[in-house]
Design an enzyme around this catalytic site. Structure first.
Site, mmCIF file in Angstrom:
data_model
loop_
_atom_site.group_PDB
_atom_site.id
_atom_site.type_symbol
_atom_site.label_atom_id
_atom_site.label_comp_id
_atom_site.label_asym_id
_atom_site.label_seq_id
_atom_site.Cartn_x
_atom_site.Cartn_y
_atom_site.Cartn_z
ATOM 1 N N LYS A 42 0.856 -1.098 0.134
ATOM 2 C CA LYS A 42 -0.062 0.029 -0.056
ATOM 3 C C LYS A 42 0.837 1.418 0.031
ATOM 4 O O LYS A 42 0.452 2.350 0.502
ATOM 5 C CB LYS A 42 -1.070 -0.021 1.135
ATOM 6 C CG LYS A 42 -1.832 -1.116 1.258
ATOM 7 C CD LYS A 42 -2.914 -1.220 0.299
ATOM 8 C CE LYS A 42 -2.821 -2.462 -0.517
ATOM 9 N NZ LYS A 42 -3.216 -2.665 -1.980
ATOM 10 N N SER A 43 2.144 1.262 -0.791
ATOM 11 C CA SER A 43 3.088 2.511 -0.457
ATOM 12 C C SER A 43 2.837 2.843 -2.208
ATOM 13 O O SER A 43 3.765 3.660 -2.295
ATOM 14 C CB SER A 43 4.287 1.891 -0.006
ATOM 15 O OG SER A 43 4.115 1.690 1.142
ATOM 16 N N HIS A 106 8.196 -7.389 -1.309
ATOM 17 C CA HIS A 106 7.780 -6.587 -0.209
ATOM 18 C C HIS A 106 8.980 -6.896 0.909
ATOM 19 O O HIS A 106 8.892 -6.383 2.067
ATOM 20 C CB HIS A 106 6.519 -6.812 0.450
ATOM 21 C CG HIS A 106 5.429 -6.387 -0.321
ATOM 22 N ND1 HIS A 106 5.373 -4.952 -0.988
ATOM 23 C CD2 HIS A 106 4.050 -6.674 -0.521
ATOM 24 C CE1 HIS A 106 4.088 -4.985 -1.518
ATOM 25 N NE2 HIS A 106 3.419 -6.067 -1.312
#
Ligand code: A3P
Length: 292
Positions: A42-43, A106
């Site tokens: 979510k970046s 991630h």
């Protein structure tokens, strides 16, 4: 759910991502020409994938052409997510990817496969201010939620996040590792932020292009990439409104608001302060700051 996470090498993972990570650590062989995009969930992963894909392929796929792959395919289907692919399709043939191979992960720096660290492959790290990232993940989790997850109180989630229990996290260590690596080895790791991308998309694309050694890039091409990959453009495409990833996640879940400072709609003042306090304490002396 934070109670269903596992710690490995000091980092937290869901069961699926941990299984993928173990395979990826064991089998992945980096090539010098590889480009690895690293983010926390979510970046801005989807956006970064689209931007770098269109940048490195701009001669093969001119950005203004009507049949650009990004107009018909979700970025996650064009660029493999390493630990996801190793979990879901262990026989995926990475040697088949066109060169330079573009992939994302991630995983924290510490858990990257040895060949990623020792080869000359490039890492582009994109970080987002923790309050917006947390809120984005909170809403994403709700969309995919089971009843148990849906009822999880946000206060407990913020507490767990601040204490470090977060996919791939502690978030603070994840960010700092790549931040220091980018300072120590600027040819290997480029550190950009979601906020910079929002404020100065074109200039940040040029920084990425220079870092990747993409050669001279015309202003018109930069403008074309900004437009093609904008929230408005990507989120309105059928491939992103109607599609699904192989694991069943709807592609529209990757597009919500696309704003900086949107956390204000979801976090109370005291929860925002809790994250700010933790951020100040953890980032103290690093030179890293988020003012939103
Ligand atoms: P919000 O939930 O705050 O809207 P990721 O791709 O890492 O999963 O991150 C998703 C976040 O990036 C979501 O944030 C989403 O709306 C935002 N996003 C997706 N595409 C974007 C784009 N082209 N430009 C800006 N933000 C984008």
């Amino acid at each position: 759910l934070v109670s269903q996470m596992y710690q490995f090498q000091g980092r937290w993972h869901t069961q699926a991502l941990l299984q993928g990570l173990l395979q990826y650590q064991k089998h992945f062989e980096a090539k010098d020409s590889d480009i690895i995009l690293v983010t926390n969930p979510k970046s801005g992963t989807t956006w970064l994938k689209a931007l770098v894909f269109s940048l490195i392929n701009r001669h093969k796929f001119p950005v203004s052409s009507g049949d650009h792959p990004l107009l018909v395919t979700n970025p996650h289907l064009l660029i493999p997510f390493l630990e996801g692919v190793y979990y879901e399709s262990p026989n995926f043939d990475f040697t088949e990817l066109p060169s330079p191979r573009l992939m994302n992960t991630h995983i924290s720096l510490l858990s990257l496969p040895e060949s990623v660290k020792s080869s000359s492959c490039k890492i582009v790290y994109c970080c987002r201010n923790p309050k917006d990232m947390f809120v984005s993940l909170w809403h994403f989790g709700k969309k995919l939620a089971s009843q148990e997850t849906a009822d999880y109180p946000i206060e407990k989630a913020v507490e767990a996040f601040c204490q470090g229990k977060f996919i791939g996290g502690p978030f603070w260590d994840h960010v700092l590792e790549y931040w220091y690596a980018s300072l120590e080895n600027p040819n290997k790791v480029l550190f950009v932020t979601y906020e910079e991308l929002k404020k100065q998309t074109g200039d940040t694309i040029k920084r990425i292009a220079e870092f990747l050694g993409c050669g001279f890039i015309e202003e018109e091409e930069v403008g074309g990439i900004v437009k093609l990959c904008s929230f408005e453009s990507l989120s309105s495409l059928e491939a992103n409104r109607e599609g699904k990833l192989p694991n069943g996640v709807e592609t529209k879940a990757f597009f919500r608001k696309g704003e900086v400072g949107g956390w204000r709609d979801t976090l109370s003042e005291s929860l925002a302060e809790e994250i700010d306090r933790t951020m100040e304490e953890k980032f103290q002396g690093s030179g890293l700051k988020f003012s939103c």
